[in-house]
Design an enzyme around this catalytic site. Structure first.
Site: not given
Ligand code: PMP
Length: 306
Positions: A158-160, A164
């Site tokens: 998941a590019k959540a 980051y």
């Protein structure tokens, strides 16, 4: 460098003036990092701006949302059109594109499910992410003291937004120590990826990149590199690599939408020398492909004025 403003930002179906594209301070995602996003680029081509692999990026956004149990308001087709419209109305030849879907204003607390979902798409001109010098001569990497999170802590597929924090901690550490970028290792000690890029080594003419199970995002540029490499007759595999494999690689490079394809000059001060022939072939082909110059990959160029 401050962001270079353009005219409009797409917010839940409306094109809003750049300076008016604001959110409330009690936006849920601001407090708990609950959102999913994409990073996409549009390149200047002979036929006007072309978004690179747009549909694949929007499909990944949908998968990210599914993992996070975010109900998307817009379909893949609607978001593909919305991205093209946003690039078109801003009348820029090339840009970076940032769609983001996040828990909005209206509820608080750690259960995100009752929150309203907001979707926005912003575009802006963005030059080389790791610098022109890096693209040409390679960048200096440092293995981070911060680990990439375990897949059962935060799912790497998941590019959540919240994940980051881990990348930013590693990025700051590397920059403060005088390096260009950080390499994160998995909790098991394998090389995972960089803060916003996939990593590759070249050994005996073969390209090797870490698997998703080592905590790496399944990069769309990584997939382009795989396809280009195989079409050029270069062997390409996915497999676990150790930090010492980086030190002894014949060549190494990284890939990402923002970073593009960047040679690695050294890792923890072990010099890898000038960018090598495999890196150069992949890099040169990639830059031609994104500009719509290679017929074989023309399906990857989504023209906004078509
Ligand atoms: N890993 C991470 C952590 C990233 O943020 C990115 C950028 N999206 C990548 C790898 C590269 O992915 P892509 O090639 O799809 O941009």
């Amino acid at each position: 460098m401050p962001l270079e403003k353009v005219s409009k930002i797409w917010m839940d179906g409306e094109l809003v003036d750049w300076d008016e594209a604001k959110v409330h301070v009690l936006t849920h995602a601001l407090h708990y990092g609950f959102g999913v996003f994409e990073g996409i680029r549009a390149y200047e081509t002979a036929r006007g701006p072309a978004v690179f692999r747009l549909r694949e990026h929007i499909e990944r956004l949908h998968n990210s949302a599914r993992i996070m149990m975010i109900d998307l308001t817009y379909s893949v087709d609607e978001l593909v059109e919305a991205v093209k419209e946003t690039v078109r109305v801003n009348e820029i030849p090339s840009c970076y594109i940032r769609p983001i879907v996040y828990t909005g204003y209206g509820e608080m607390g750690l259960n995100p499910l009752p929150c309203p979902i907001s979707t926005t798409i912003a575009v802006w001109p963005w030059g080389t992410y790791l610098g022109d010098e890096g693209i040409k001569n390679g960048i200096r990497l440092k293995i981070s003291s911060w680990q990439r999170h375990d897949p059962n802590a935060i799912p790497p597929a998941a590019k959540a937004t919240g994940m980051y924090i881990n990348s930013s901690l590693a990025k700051v550490e590397a920059l403060k120590a005088g390096y260009d970028e950080a390499v994160l290792l998995s909790p098991q000690g394998y090389v995972s990826e960089c803060t916003g890029e996939n990593i590759f080594i070249v050994k005996n003419g073969r390209i090797i990149t870490p698997p998703v199970s080592a905590g790496a995002l399944e990069g769309i540029t990584q997939d382009s590199v795989a396809t280009i490499a195989r079409d050029l007759g270069i062997e390409y595999t996915t497999g676990n690599i150790l930090r010492s494999d980086l030190y002894t690689a014949d060549e190494a490079f990284l890939s990402g939408t923002a970073a593009e394809v960047v040679p690695i000059r050294s890792v923890d001060d072990r010099d890898l020398g000038e960018p090598g022939p495999v890196t150069r072939r992949i890099q040169d082909t990639y830059f031609s492909v994104v500009k719509g110059e290679v017929d074989r990959y023309k399906d990857w160029n989504e023209y906004v004025n078509a």
